[in-house]
Design an enzyme around this catalytic site. Structure first.
Site, PDB file in Angstrom:
ATOM      1  N   ARG A  91      -3.359   1.700   2.879  1.00  0.00           N
ATOM      2  CA  ARG A  91      -3.957   2.932   3.383  1.00  0.00           C
ATOM      3  C   ARG A  91      -3.478   4.105   2.536  1.00  0.00           C
ATOM      4  O   ARG A  91      -2.314   4.148   2.124  1.00  0.00           O
ATOM      5  CB  ARG A  91      -3.542   3.203   4.849  1.00  0.00           C
ATOM      6  N   LEU A  93      -2.210   7.738   2.363  1.00  0.00           N
ATOM      7  CA  LEU A  93      -1.449   8.515   3.348  1.00  0.00           C
ATOM      8  C   LEU A  93      -1.656  10.008   3.134  1.00  0.00           C
ATOM      9  O   LEU A  93      -1.823  10.474   2.002  1.00  0.00           O
ATOM     10  CB  LEU A  93       0.035   8.151   3.223  1.00  0.00           C
ATOM     11  N   HIS A 109       3.385  -1.017  -6.769  1.00  0.00           N
ATOM     12  CA  HIS A 109       2.003  -0.997  -7.264  1.00  0.00           C
ATOM     13  C   HIS A 109       1.890  -2.005  -8.402  1.00  0.00           C
ATOM     14  O   HIS A 109       2.744  -2.020  -9.304  1.00  0.00           O
ATOM     15  CB  HIS A 109       1.644   0.408  -7.755  1.00  0.00           C
ATOM     16  N   GLU A 143       0.078  12.284  -4.377  1.00  0.00           N
ATOM     17  CA  GLU A 143      -0.909  11.760  -5.318  1.00  0.00           C
ATOM     18  C   GLU A 143      -0.858  10.231  -5.319  1.00  0.00           C
ATOM     19  O   GLU A 143       0.225   9.643  -5.407  1.00  0.00           O
ATOM     20  CB  GLU A 143      -0.587  12.288  -6.726  1.00  0.00           C
ATOM     21  N   GLU A 174       7.149  -9.134  -9.015  1.00  0.00           N
ATOM     22  CA  GLU A 174       7.279  -8.198  -7.888  1.00  0.00           C
ATOM     23  C   GLU A 174       8.342  -8.696  -6.921  1.00  0.00           C
ATOM     24  O   GLU A 174       9.157  -7.930  -6.410  1.00  0.00           O
ATOM     25  CB  GLU A 174       5.934  -8.067  -7.142  1.00  0.00           C
TER      26      GLU A 174
HETATM   27  C1  GRF Z   1       1.023  -6.806  -4.217  1.00  0.00           C
HETATM   28  O1  GRF Z   1       0.496  -7.170  -5.456  1.00  0.00           O
HETATM   29  C2  GRF Z   1       1.388  -5.348  -4.219  1.00  0.00           C
HETATM   30  O2  GRF Z   1       1.872  -4.904  -5.455  1.00  0.00           O
HETATM   31  C3  GRF Z   1       0.073  -4.694  -3.934  1.00  0.00           C
HETATM   32  O3  GRF Z   1      -0.566  -5.545  -3.011  1.00  0.00           O
HETATM   33  C4  GRF Z   1      -0.042  -6.852  -3.120  1.00  0.00           C
HETATM   34  C5  GRF Z   1       0.529  -7.182  -1.788  1.00  0.00           C
HETATM   35  O4  GRF Z   1       0.937  -8.505  -1.664  1.00  0.00           O
HETATM   36  N1  GRF Z   1       0.273  -3.342  -3.484  1.00  0.00           N
HETATM   37  P1  GRF Z   1       1.824  -8.948  -0.431  1.00  0.00           P
HETATM   38  O5  GRF Z   1       1.137  -8.518   0.848  1.00  0.00           O
HETATM   39  O6  GRF Z   1       3.186  -8.345  -0.576  1.00  0.00           O
HETATM   40  O7  GRF Z   1       1.874 -10.439  -0.523  1.00  0.00           O
END
Ligand code: GRF
Length: 203
Positions: A91, A93, A109, A143, A174
């Site tokens: 979402r 914000l 991101h 932003e 990630e």
């Molecule tokens: C990830 O790639 C994150 O960077 C992006 O959305 C995806 C979310 O994956 N914002 P999860 O829900 O953490 O598995």
């Protein structure tokens, strides 16, 4: 004991990576709650199974963004978080919400910001022909997909990548980077200084 609230919209694999690290590394921190804007988010089950409080604030129940954000903030604040972690929270914000959590609201991101903000980042990267792609953890500002960068992870883009193969390579990074970045912030190893995030030498 620092308190975290994690916001999700979907499967919550980044949230799960943070939960695992917090437990395995015995962080001096508590995941106080996982909150979703979607009742069916898969990550809610994962959080419940780990014994973490969950809540749903469904954006469809509110007439506009401002009222949704107010309800969301009220729910978050019940848990008095030191840090609010967006993990696949889909979402946009409002400025008021972002200001309320200034300095304690972070996001992940899936691109090397400032390249490729917005959606479909893996497609954007492939179309642009970049040779490296990745993900960014950053403080949230008003932003979209902007704000002081806390950490970045880089992966190569291969000639035969499609969105799925590239997304999977980025996601693996990630899951390593986000828990580490959260821990660094909670333990004060990285701090915001003059609009940038800097490392603090351990003494
Ligand atoms: C990830 O790639 C994150 O960077 C992006 O959305 C995806 C979310 O994956 N914002 P999860 O829900 O953490 O598995």
């Amino acid at each position: 004991m620092k308190r975290l609230v994690i916001l999700i919209s979907g499967r919550g694999s980044n949230m799960e990576a943070i939960l695992r690290a917090a437990t395995a590394e015995r962080w001096p921190a508590q995941i106080a709650a996982v909150i979703s804007n979607k009742p069916g988010a898969g990550g809610l089950e994962v959080a419940r199974a780990a014994g973490i409080a969950t809540a749903v604030v469904d954006h469809r129940d509110y007439p506009d963004r401002a009222q949704f954000d107010q309800a969301l903030a009220a729910e978050i604040d019940r848990f008095q978080p030191d840090l609010v972690v967006l993990a696949g929270f889909m979402r946009i914000l409002t400025e008021g919400f972002v200001a309320h959590y200034a300095g304690r609201l972070i996001n992940i991101h899936p691109s090397l910001l400032p390249s490729f903000p917005g959606l479909h980042t893996h497609r954007q990267a492939i179309d642009a022909g970049v040779k490296f792609h990745g993900a960014t953890v950053h403080f949230v500002t008003a932003e979209l997909d902007h704000g002081p960068i806390i950490a970045q992870a880089v992966v190569p883009v291969q000639d035969d990548d499609d969105e799925d193969t590239l997304a999977a390579r980025v996601l693996e990074q990630e899951h390593r980077m986000y828990p580490r970045a959260v821990r660094d912030l909670l333990e004060g190893r990285r701090v915001l200084k003059d609009g940038r995030v800097v490392s603090v030498d351990p003494r």
